[in-house]
Write an enzyme that holds these catalytic residues in place. Structure first.
Site, short mmCIF file in Angstrom:
data_model
loop_
_atom_site.label_atom_id
_atom_site.label_comp_id
_atom_site.label_asym_id
_atom_site.label_seq_id
_atom_site.Cartn_x
_atom_site.Cartn_y
_atom_site.Cartn_z
N CYS A 98 1.03 -1.15 0.03
CA CYS A 98 0.08 0.06 -0.10
C CYS A 98 1.01 1.24 -0.03
CB CYS A 98 -0.94 0.07 0.97
SG CYS A 98 -0.26 -0.13 2.81
N THR A 104 2.49 2.20 3.06
CA THR A 104 3.46 2.04 4.23
C THR A 104 3.48 0.74 4.69
OG1 THR A 104 2.02 2.88 5.75
CG2 THR A 104 3.47 4.60 4.95
#
Length: 253
Positions: free
Chosen positions: A213, A215
């Site tokens: 995604c 992080t």
């Protein structure tokens, strides 16, 4: 299983935990599961840090970890991925987490619970971790696929989250929120529905899957769903915060 062998772990903000948690739970703050080093703040912390965190909550090889959060599974999935990295596969996911627990009127505790610490020594196994070079090398490989768990506007590049915006070439998009049944107290959608939806995108047990995604928080849930479905899935913890800020990475829009 004896209750003293179960370790209930909530991954949520300290304020949330202080106000309401499942009795007997211990707390891991989300920031404790990431390195916090810019630009790729979501990368795996080092072994010393992980040893400290898991010793504090009393983890040992004999403990069965039950992971939950208050958001539908992103942080709980990140915890389960971290445990897999540590070779601790003795774990479960509490489907629906704190939201389902509270809404269905189960007992609640408050305050910060104390847990007998352990002397846990973290040993990192990177077999479920991929780095930037690994992702680059799989571009164009028909046996591999990247599952981007961000929102559609991040995937298409219309939302700015890095120096470069868009997606990894060849990646497919299924927003992590689409994995959750919002009418069932944030439980996962039925597995047969998730399996069909993923297969329609080319994500199946014939592929080596990399998920990410921004992080590797939201992709904690996509990793978890992949594991539940028996897929060959790994996580790119550098995620878009690394890829989108690197000068030499290709981007599609």
């Amino acid at each position: 299983m004896p209750s003293d062998q179960i370790l209930l772990v909530a991954v949520c903000a300290e304020e949330v935990f202080f106000n309401h948690h499942i009795p007997g739970s211990v707390l891991i703050r989300p920031a404790e599961l990431v390195s916090g080093i810019k630009p790729a703040t979501g990368k795996l912390p080092n072994a010393k840090h992980l040893s400290t965190i898991f010793s504090r909550i009393g983890l040992s090889k004999e403990k069965h970890v039950v992971a939950y959060d208050d958001e539908g599974g992103g942080w709980a999935g990140r915890l389960i991925w971290t445990l897999d990295v540590l070779g601790h596969h003795n774990h479960s996911f509490l489907n629906g987490g704190l939201v389902a627990w509270i809404n269905e009127a189960h007992p609640i505790s408050s305050g910060i619970a104390e847990q007998e610490p352990s002397d846990y020594v973290a040993q990192i196994d990177r077999s479920v971790v991929v780095d930037l070079g690994d992702v680059l090398s799989q571009i164009g490989d028909s046996d591999s696929i990247v599952w981007d768990a961000r929102a559609l506007e991040e995937y298409t590049g219309t939302k700015v989250t890095a120096l470069k915006n868009g997606h990894i070439p060849g990646a497919v998009n299924l927003d992590w929120l689409e994995l959750i049944d919002h009418d069932s107290n944030l439980r996962l959608k039925p597995l047969d529905i998730l399996k069909r939806e993923l297969e329609s995108l080319g994500i199946d047990n014939n592929k080596k899957i990399i998920t990410h995604c921004q992080t590797h928080h939201r992709s904690g849930l996509s990793y978890l769903v992949g594991k539940i479905l028996g897929l060959d899935i790994k996580a790119y913890d550098g995620s878009w915060s690394e890829w989108g800020n690197h000068p030499d990475t290709p981007v599609e829009r």
